[in-house]
Design a protein around this motif. Structure first.
Motif: not given
Length: 134
Positions: A109-116
């Motif tokens: 289950v891949p993580r959903r990250g955020f990118f700045i």
């Protein structure tokens, strides 16, 4: 220098809940979960189960369900297996993958990250608080 017998053992052995069971018996419905920076990985040992009998499902976009269902009727009763896990927040539901090899089911289950993006930051950053040196 005398070494205490307690200190000669690894901490893993001291706190292993299956230590007193013969051959380090792992329960039949045990699913190993581990976390990496990129994903959550669930592994289940399902020997003797055919790939067609394994179902990996999502319920309400919050729960991961791993189960076995008998595809055919046989003389022996089918082994049943079912585990349900609440998924952590911020995971990529569309990127979930599963593989079954040598009797071991692995669900990723891949993580959903955020990118700045640095280009989105203002040119002049203002310090709003400073750390105090003690």
């Amino acid at each position: 220098m005398e070494i205490s017998p307690l200190r000669s053992y690894s901490m893993d052995i001291l706190y292993n809940p299956y230590m007193f069971l013969p051959y380090y018996h792992v329960p039949e419905n045990y699913v190993h979960w581990r976390e990496t920076p990129e994903s959550h990985i669930y592994s289940a040992n399902l020997p003797g189960v055919r790939k067609e009998e394994i179902k990996v499902e999502l319920e309400d976009s919050r729960y991961l369900i791993i189960r076995t269902e008998a595809v055919y009727e046989s003389v022996e009763p089918a082994k049943r297996f079912m585990r349900k896990f609440r998924l952590p927040g911020r995971v990529d539901l569309d990127g979930i993958s599963a593989g079954y090899e040598d009797g071991v089911l692995t669900v990723t289950v891949p993580r959903r990250g955020f990118f700045i993006d640095p280009a989105d930051l203002p040119e002049n950053l203002h310090i709003t608080a400073t750390a105090s040196a003690a």
